[in-house]
Design a protein around this motif. Structure first.
Motif, short mmCIF file in Angstrom:
data_model
loop_
_atom_site.label_atom_id
_atom_site.label_comp_id
_atom_site.label_asym_id
_atom_site.label_seq_id
_atom_site.Cartn_x
_atom_site.Cartn_y
_atom_site.Cartn_z
N LEU A 100 42.25 -31.24 65.88
CA LEU A 100 41.53 -32.62 65.92
C LEU A 100 42.05 -33.07 64.64
O LEU A 100 41.92 -32.58 63.47
N ALA A 101 41.92 -34.51 64.67
CA ALA A 101 41.95 -35.21 63.44
C ALA A 101 41.24 -36.52 63.78
O ALA A 101 40.99 -36.90 64.64
N LYS A 102 40.32 -36.76 62.45
CA LYS A 102 39.70 -38.04 62.45
C LYS A 102 40.41 -39.38 62.39
O LYS A 102 41.36 -39.45 62.13
N ALA A 103 39.82 -40.45 63.21
CA ALA A 103 40.37 -41.48 63.23
C ALA A 103 40.26 -42.18 61.69
O ALA A 103 39.39 -41.80 60.94
N PRO A 104 41.21 -43.20 61.65
CA PRO A 104 41.29 -43.78 60.37
C PRO A 104 40.09 -44.55 60.25
O PRO A 104 39.26 -45.20 61.15
N GLY A 105 39.41 -44.58 58.86
CA GLY A 105 37.98 -44.90 58.82
C GLY A 105 36.81 -44.21 58.87
O GLY A 105 35.91 -44.73 58.65
N SER A 106 37.15 -43.08 59.72
CA SER A 106 36.13 -42.05 59.86
C SER A 106 36.01 -41.23 58.64
O SER A 106 37.02 -40.59 58.43
N THR A 107 34.88 -41.16 57.69
CA THR A 107 34.89 -40.42 56.71
C THR A 107 33.72 -39.44 56.78
O THR A 107 32.90 -39.28 57.48
N GLY A 108 33.90 -38.48 55.67
CA GLY A 108 32.77 -37.29 55.73
C GLY A 108 33.38 -36.26 56.16
O GLY A 108 33.96 -36.39 57.30
#
Length: 91
Positions: free
Chosen positions: A19-27
């Motif tokens: 899985l990868a985080k969407a752009p703009g999702s941090t932490g």
């Protein structure tokens, strides 16, 4: 999640989902849930200093411990996490 970066690998005895985080999702991610359907999900925590502290706090000192016992607990620092090992320092 960034659905275009999701990957699945299945073998005879194992399955892995990337899985990868969407752009703009941090932490960092704190936990994830898995299961056959929504009614039977199991929760797992990622290894982080906060999650290790929380886990050891419940194991080493249940809710009936005094404040002075909580203050004397060791400082736990997660130094390194790899597929083969976890390195944790206690102070």
């Amino acid at each position: 999640l960034a659905s275009h970066e999701t990957s699945v690998s299945v073998s005879a005895y194992n399955a892995a989902v990337g899985l990868a985080k969407a752009p703009g999702s941090t932490g960092p991610w704190e936990k994830f849930c898995f299961g056959l359907d929504a009614s039977g999900l199991q929760e797992r925590l990622f290894v982080s200093e906060e999650n290790v502290d929380g886990f050891l706090g419940t194991v080493l000192c249940p809710s009936f411990c005094s404040q002075s016992a909580l203050e004397s607990q060791p400082l736990i620092e997660v130094l390194d996490v790899t597929e083969d090992r976890i390195q944790i320092r206690l102070k």
